[in-house]
Design an enzyme around this catalytic site. Sequence first.
Site, short mmCIF file in Angstrom:
data_model
loop_
_atom_site.label_atom_id
_atom_site.label_comp_id
_atom_site.label_asym_id
_atom_site.label_seq_id
_atom_site.Cartn_x
_atom_site.Cartn_y
_atom_site.Cartn_z
CG HIS A 112 -2.13 -1.03 0.94
ND1 HIS A 112 -3.47 -0.45 0.89
CD2 HIS A 112 -2.34 -2.24 1.01
CE1 HIS A 112 -4.21 -1.26 0.67
NE2 HIS A 112 -3.61 -2.43 0.72
CG ASP A 113 5.46 3.04 -0.26
OD1 ASP A 113 5.09 4.06 -0.87
OD2 ASP A 113 6.54 3.11 0.39
CB CYS A 174 -7.58 0.41 3.75
SG CYS A 174 -7.36 -0.59 2.42
CG ASN A 474 1.25 4.96 7.52
OD1 ASN A 474 2.25 4.34 7.42
ND2 ASN A 474 0.21 4.24 8.62
CE1 TYR A 475 -3.29 7.88 4.86
CE2 TYR A 475 -3.65 10.35 5.43
CZ TYR A 475 -4.23 9.09 5.60
OH TYR A 475 -5.26 8.60 6.23
#
Length: 534
Positions: A112-113, A174, A474-475
């Site tokens: 998910h990076d 998620c 994380n974003y």
Amino acid sequence: MNSSSSKLFILSTSFLLSISSITSNSVLDNFLQCLPIHSNTSNPITNSIYVPNNSSFQYLYELRANNLRIISSSTISKPLAILTARHASHVQAAVICAKIHSIQLRIRSGGHDYEGLSYVSDIPFVILDLFNLRSIKINITSETAWVQVGATTGELYYKIAEKSKVHGFPSGVCTTLGIGGHFTGGGYGNMIRKYGLSIDNVIDACLIDVNGTIHNRKSMGEDVFWAIRGGGGTSFGVILSWKIKLVHVPRKVTVFKVQRTLDQGATDIAYSWQHIAPKLPKYLFIRLQPEPITIGNGNKTIRVSFIGQFLGRSRKLMNLMNEEFPELRLQQNDCIEMSWVESTLFWAGFTNGTSIDVLLNRVVENKVFFKTKSDYYKNVIPKQGLVMLWEMLMDIGNIFVQLNPHGGRMDEISETETAVHQRGGYLFKVQYTVYWSESDGGIGAAKRYVEMSRRLYGAMAQYASSDPREAFLNYRDLDIGCNESNDTDFGVAEVYGTKYFNNNFMRLARVKAMVDPENFFKNEQSIPPLPSSH
């Protein structure tokens, strides 16, 4: 030669013969030949290696690579090999052999990076894929669990619910997030105001260092344990598992989703939300989510969703909302009572009544192209700022924006407790995600959509945090600064590092110098070792 040595010789010889026919890259050959020597012979590593000629290689590469903008680009370099580790010794061998043969490792759990740094590099590299390390061991008596990094948040929620109806864990909405990357970036979720981030509920970890040695919290030391909780674990080693402290949840929680358009007063309610949401009792979390929509006459407007979770029953929630946030006009029929594990489905977008078995689905479906940016806000956005935001959202069209409140438990945790600095004094965090599909132009439309995201980000600068303008790891966003794939200039790293970690960056760099002074573990936004001159 003893029995175990004979087996290792036979294994290594057969593996040598198998790889010689599918690769002519001498560096890769040497790396692959090294692996069986340094792994456990009772768990053969040869069954976990995939090179481009293997029929499953492309499938495995794309299965856990979630941003089509990254994997569809014609400029990216594919990995020399993918190692799907199934045992700790596989990870140890990968680290040792990559170091010996100067091959870069990219470490992937859920994929998910947002910028694909776990599966992309501009130089030859190997993906160390941890998705198969997925064991979850729940101990309700001690209210703890050991969770391997390849497990997903959905699997964790499911396993907790199997054991208890009154326990949960604060983590992301998620359900296909890999625990490894999610925790190392902090782990943000809808119980943040009650229990903080995921990392605030981590009590131990299992880490493989640059020498291939396995550590727990005691042997790695408190400095390293501090750094991997929010500082991006792949800068310091390879995390195998986390020990977490389960949290208490009521047998029934209440969720709601109230939507208001501009002609229903959405701007005024959104303005009030900024003042109210961070100050509500900590067991209530309300997300604000604006989106552009087309109404009957073909014109565009904004619809703002107020999505809430209350750790309690609906009657108590109604009394609280009537007192604290009457502007929203929440009604009893807006409220849905359900178990905590069922609420994880609500937040993930599943329809009410969906079986919790969907939590066991481990990969993202219906992938899209996207670009994400983030902001932290210490002051409210004035109404004219909201109007400007609405206009830009309608202009972009394909955009997903979330405003998530802080306050509560986050105000009680020191900014130096973990590597995540953004604690007290922050009202909310914002995610801006511009997305598009093949029908919108696919990879050919990337330049246009990415530019729109940057224009929006630039316009919001006047209201967001400043000096530095902060961002959430994380974003991940390479626009805020990045190094080359095989280089980590400290001055460049200090720019993006300060935006992610503020004053904690320098401590992270000192820890890096202690455990990985030669900077083996690196990517475009990794933590560099603190130079001796600092």
